[in-house]
Design an enzyme around this catalytic site. Sequence first.
Site, short mmCIF file in Angstrom:
data_model
loop_
_atom_site.label_atom_id
_atom_site.label_comp_id
_atom_site.label_asym_id
_atom_site.label_seq_id
_atom_site.Cartn_x
_atom_site.Cartn_y
_atom_site.Cartn_z
N SER A 21 0.81 -1.22 0.00
CA SER A 21 0.00 0.00 0.00
C SER A 21 0.84 1.26 0.00
CB SER A 21 -0.94 0.00 1.21
OG SER A 21 -0.21 -0.14 2.42
N ASP A 179 -4.27 6.95 10.20
CA ASP A 179 -3.97 5.60 10.68
C ASP A 179 -2.56 5.49 11.25
OD1 ASP A 179 -2.34 5.59 8.40
OD2 ASP A 179 -3.50 4.07 7.33
N HIS A 182 0.34 5.13 7.00
CA HIS A 182 0.55 5.56 5.62
C HIS A 182 0.82 7.06 5.56
CE1 HIS A 182 -1.90 1.86 5.28
NE2 HIS A 182 -1.09 1.64 4.25
#
Length: 211
Positions: A21, A179, A182
């Site tokens: 990701s 979060d 990221h």
Amino acid sequence: MFGQVTPVSAQPTTIVAFGDSLTQGYGLRAPDGFVPQLGNWLEDNSRQRGEVRLINAGVSGDTTAGGAARIEWTLTDDVDGMILALGGNDLLRGIDPASSRANLESILQVAALRDLPVLLIGLVATNNNGPDYKAAFDQMYPDLAATYDTLYLQDFFIGLLQADGTVDRPAVRARMQLDGIHPNKEGVRDIVAALGPSVLDLIDQARSRGQ
């Protein structure tokens, strides 16, 4: 193929950004992700003219095992080099570093058989899984880089660290999504600025291979 393909300039050199990701651009608008921002940085900082085609081969949630399973069909004949940035999800899941090392080695073996230059980008583990886990996880990247003679960067997040390698936590939080895992647009910008010179070295190696 894997989402956005970013052209940079003539004489195409195709580089695959192979990761999870962090590579894919999770939580960001498409132009703000790692691969598009890297393409923009290369356009501004290329040492020589020539088109660079970046392929976003980041798959959100992917582990090193997932990478090993898809590497054969990712490295098509038109690929000239690879940025390899996997291991974050292994770390989050507490997967045995010996297993992660074996999977990364499988990926590097495929690249070696194709005579492709690689930039291996590591991660630095926290102490959440204990000191032995951290030592084994951290060491697998430089060991593999030495074994397979790849370009190497210790930490994907090096651009968020201070010059002495320490962490300014408020500054890092300001460059992360909610979060805490990221990077946001600004975080990606700083990461790309730190990784960019090594990507230029990878492009040079890829072009030398084609001569």
